[in-house]
Structure formats: C-alpha cells, structure tokens
Enzyme design. Structure first.
Site, short mmCIF file in Angstrom:
data_model
loop_
_atom_site.label_atom_id
_atom_site.label_comp_id
_atom_site.label_asym_id
_atom_site.label_seq_id
_atom_site.Cartn_x
_atom_site.Cartn_y
_atom_site.Cartn_z
N TYR A 59 -12.36 11.81 4.57
CA TYR A 59 -12.50 12.45 5.88
C TYR A 59 -11.49 13.59 5.93
O TYR A 59 -10.80 13.85 4.93
CB TYR A 59 -12.29 11.45 7.02
CG TYR A 59 -11.14 10.49 6.84
CD1 TYR A 59 -9.81 10.88 7.06
CD2 TYR A 59 -11.36 9.18 6.43
CE1 TYR A 59 -8.76 10.01 6.89
CE2 TYR A 59 -10.31 8.29 6.25
CZ TYR A 59 -9.01 8.70 6.49
OH TYR A 59 -7.97 7.83 6.31
N ASP B 70 0.86 -1.18 0.00
CA ASP B 70 0.00 0.00 0.00
C ASP B 70 0.89 1.23 0.00
O ASP B 70 1.79 1.34 0.85
CB ASP B 70 -0.91 0.00 1.23
CG ASP B 70 -1.77 1.26 1.33
OD1 ASP B 70 -2.42 1.60 0.32
OD2 ASP B 70 -1.79 1.89 2.41
N GLU C 266 1.59 11.19 0.45
CA GLU C 266 0.77 12.38 0.66
C GLU C 266 1.60 13.64 0.37
O GLU C 266 2.19 14.20 1.30
CB GLU C 266 0.22 12.39 2.08
CG GLU C 266 -0.60 11.13 2.39
CD GLU C 266 -1.27 11.15 3.74
OE1 GLU C 266 -1.48 12.26 4.30
OE2 GLU C 266 -1.59 10.08 4.26
N ASP D 193 1.02 5.11 0.55
CA ASP D 193 0.31 6.25 1.14
C ASP D 193 1.18 7.50 0.99
O ASP D 193 1.65 8.08 1.97
CB ASP D 193 -0.01 5.96 2.60
CG ASP D 193 -0.86 7.05 3.25
OD1 ASP D 193 -1.35 7.92 2.52
OD2 ASP D 193 -1.00 7.03 4.49
#
Length: 448
Positions: free
Chosen positions: A276, A187, A191, A189
C-alpha cells in the site's frame, strides 16, 4: 507503517480524554466469527498510541478472528546526534533512552504499554496486560512486538555499525520476551535498510547514505536477522516454543533493494510486505493507493509486482504476507474522465491533499460512502476501489471488502503465507471479515 510516538498524550496524568475503555474482563472480549483453520496468517497491527487517541484498547480487538497481532512500536536506542537531525519521535525517544546504550531495546511508549492513571481517576492497566488477557481468551493468538516504524527507524542505522550495537539490540530484545511471556517473537520494521526512509532520505544531502553505506547496511541486515534467529531458537529451546521472526518491508522494489533476500530469508518466518502507499499524500501523482494489480499509467505500482519480484529473489511464497491498509488516502483538485466519476490517473493530477487526508475505513463507511456527492468506482483490472466527488474534485483511494477479498484469494491461489492489515482500530471489521471469508477460514455463525 506510521508512528505517532506518544502523540498528543505524552503526559497522560495531565491530559484529559486519553486512554481506552477496555475492561480486560474475559467476558467483554469480541466473540469470533471465523475459525482460524485455513492455515494462513490473518494478522494486524495494533498501535501503542491507540489508547490515547480514542476509546479503543487491546480488549476491543477481535482476537478470535486473527492469528497474529503485531504490537507497534518498540524501538532500539540510537546513538548521539544533533537535535537538528532528530524528528519529533527521535526527541521523545531520547528521553526514554536516557542512560541506555546504543541498540538497547525499549518500549517507545511505556505509558500505554504498562498503564497509567487517567485524568478521570480511573486506571488503565496497560496494553501488555490487556494483550495477555486477550491471549488467555484466544490461546491460538500470537502477539509479536514490532520494532521501528516510519519515524523510529533512525536507531537501526546507528546500532548496525558495530557488533556491540547489534548484540545489545538482540540481547535486550530477548530480555523483553523473557520479561513479557505474552510475546511470541520479534518483528523488525526498519524503514529502510539502505536508507531513503524518513530518517535518511536520499534527497537530503546531509542525511542520505552513501552507496558504500547502503551496501554495508544490506550486509548488516542479514547479520542482524541471523543473530536474532539464533537467539530466538535458543530461547525457544529453553521454553519449548517457537518464536517467530518477521520483517516488514516496503511494497516497492526501490525501497526494498538493500535486503539480501537470497541469504536472509532462511532466518525469517515471514516478510510482511507493505503493499500500500503506492501513492502517498504529499505527492500530486494520482493512482491507486493499495491495488493488487498494476495498471497504466503506473505499471510498477501494484502488490503483484512486488510479490513476483520477491519470489524471483528466492523468497518462498509461503513466507510472503500481503498487506491491507485500513486507512485510505485523500486528494483534492483531481480531474475526472466522463460523467461517472472516473478519475484521470497520472503524474501531477492533484493540487494537494484533502483536509482529512487519512480517513479510516470506519470513517469512509460512515461518512463518505453514505455521502451522495461521492461516486463509488471499482477498477476491476487493478482490484481497487475509490471514491470521487465531481463537485469538490476530491478523490479517496482505499481498500474495501471487495479488494480485500481479491487479495485474500490471491494469497490462496499463489500459496502465499497470508495477509495482514495496518491497523485494526481503523477497521469496522468489514475488511477483517472479508479477509477471513476469502482466505478460507470457516464461518462460526452469521456475519452481518
């Protein structure tokens, strides 16, 4: 996602009160409430610092009620840079990466990953060993290491600059899978590709990426995923298993625009969409934190907006995993409308954050929902709950079982791939039960 690399327990042999209590004995694992028979992902993140912060380890995760656990965080090593440009996590990672090449994959916190002696003399066997025991108990469960996070995404900007950096990252990540057969994929991630994350904010002229650099990262993100897919398929052919590849992306189009969805999607099994943090502590704007549907006065802040955007860019619906957050966000100095605790949403409606600005759902259920000073409201148009205290002017926005059920039903109605949460230790499992029930998984026994 949030990253508190090593946190307060960076030297576990010297600090008391660190480490979890999970025994690792198969009989001690939480028994499942649901069969995973809907065909949908019910995933969650487990963070490597959880064993330091409280009495919770992978042995405590209800693995039977999940399809995926994303283990956060691992990291690639970055290139040299002035310490003035490093955040606290960069500085700690620098120690872990000493003597390693740009792009080399490492466990950001090897202490919790592989075990340590706690101050009371007891031995914590480590997250990886406990995850292996959890998977032995629940063989359907996929355990995926997650690379990056909010504070550890800086190295991505370094490694993608050269083929050597990309190749080192891919090859060393594959080696981690070979060395740790509990893992079922990768995965990413990051950012964010194209910048404007914690490590390359657009509002800092010394760190912001140029337009040309943003476009280059957009191209290189696809290259990175293509090479991961090829390497994972090669490993899968050798081991006779499918290794998954996912990418966690922001729930706002703005922060996800430098991804070439039309070309990169073919290499990915899933996008984990962080639907979110539509409003975050630090900004004084007040709206819903994790709502499903956008409402005025912020018509672009909602999970449905992002899902439709991604599908318009060619992402198949079954590759989209919608996000739930098991933590809330709290502000103070927030005005209300009327006498029923309705909050007056809009720009600059808060004076600041609550002292405890990131309450977990466990804490919300135990501390705030039982407090008569807080009025519960549910915005049916947005599918979002919130709490408001008219005396203290405090406002808490969060996900609850009703909003999670709405998201799960949205997954079914729109043929999405499933749902994930950040992070499991913050849930009292009321949210997880709501997800399983509404996404179509069959009940094994009674659920309180």
């Amino acid at each position: 996602m949030k990253n508190l690399l090593l946190g307060l327990c960076a030297i576990p042999l010297l600090l008391s009160g660190c480490g979890g209590s999970g025994s690792g004995e198969p009989g001690s694992f939480v028994q499942p409430n649901y069969n995973q028979d809907s065909g949908k992902v019910v995933g969650t993140y487990y963070t490597s610092w959880t064993a330091y912060e409280g009495d919770y380890t992978p042995a405590d995760i209800p693995g039977g009620d999940l399809t995926h656990i994303f283990y956060a965080f691992l990291s690639p090593c970055g290139g040299p840079k002035p310490e003035s440009e490093m955040n606290a996590s960069d500085l700690r990672l620098k120690r872990v990466c000493e003597g390693k090449e740009v792009g080399e994959a490492v466990f950001a916190d090897p202490y919790t990953a592989f075990g340590f002696i706690k101050n009371n003399g007891s031995n914590y066997i480590g997250d990886i060993a406990e995850l292996a025991l959890l998977k032995q108990q629940f063989p359907h469960l996929k355990i995926i290491p997650s690379f990056g996070g909010w504070t550890l995404s800086g190295p991505f900007h370094d490694l993608i600059k050269t083929d050597a950096g990309i190749n080192k990252f891919v090859e060393s990540s594959i080696q981690i899978l070979e060395d740790n057969p509990v893992f079922d994929g990768i995965d990413i991630d990051w950012e964010f590709p194209g910048g404007d994350g914690e490590t390359t904010p657009d509002n800092d002229p010394n760190l912001a990426l140029t337009p040309a650099e943003k476009e280059f990262e957009k191209q290189q993100f696809t290259v990175l995923m293509q090479r991961f897919r090829a390497a994972l398929d090669e490993l899968g052919s050798k081991n006779n298993r499918h290794y998954e590849l996912s990418a966690a992306i922001n729930g706002f189009e703005h922060f996800s625009q430098y991804i070439d969805y039309e070309n990169v999607t073919q290499y990915l099994d899933f996008f984990l969409v962080m639907t979110y943090d539509f409003f975050v502590v630090g900004r004084n704007d007040i709206g819903h934190f994790a709502n499903l549907f956008a409402v005025e006065p912020f018509p672009q802040s909602g999970a449905d907006i992002m899902m439709n955007y991604l599908m318009s860019r060619g992402v198949p619906s079954e590759k989209l995993i919608i996000g739930v957050n098991n933590e809330g966000r709290g502000w103070e100095g927030v005005p209300q409308l009327g006498d029923t605790g309705q909050v007056d949403f809009g720009p600059n409606k808060a004076t600041g954050a609550m002292e405890h600005a990131f309450p977990t759902y466990r804490e919300i259920a135990e501390k705030y929902l039982t407090n008569p000073g807080f009025i519960y409201n549910y915005d049916e148009a947005a599918e979002a709950p919130y709490l408001y205290n008219p005396t203290t002017k405090q406002y808490i926005s969060y996900d609850d079982p009703r909003s999670v059920s709405a998201k799960s039903k949205y997954v079914v109605d729109n043929n999405l791939g499933g749902l994930f949460s950040w992070d499991i230790s913050s849930d009292n499992y009321g949210l997880l039960n709501a997800a399983n029930s509404s996404i179509g998984n069959s009940l094994i026994g009674s659920v309180e």
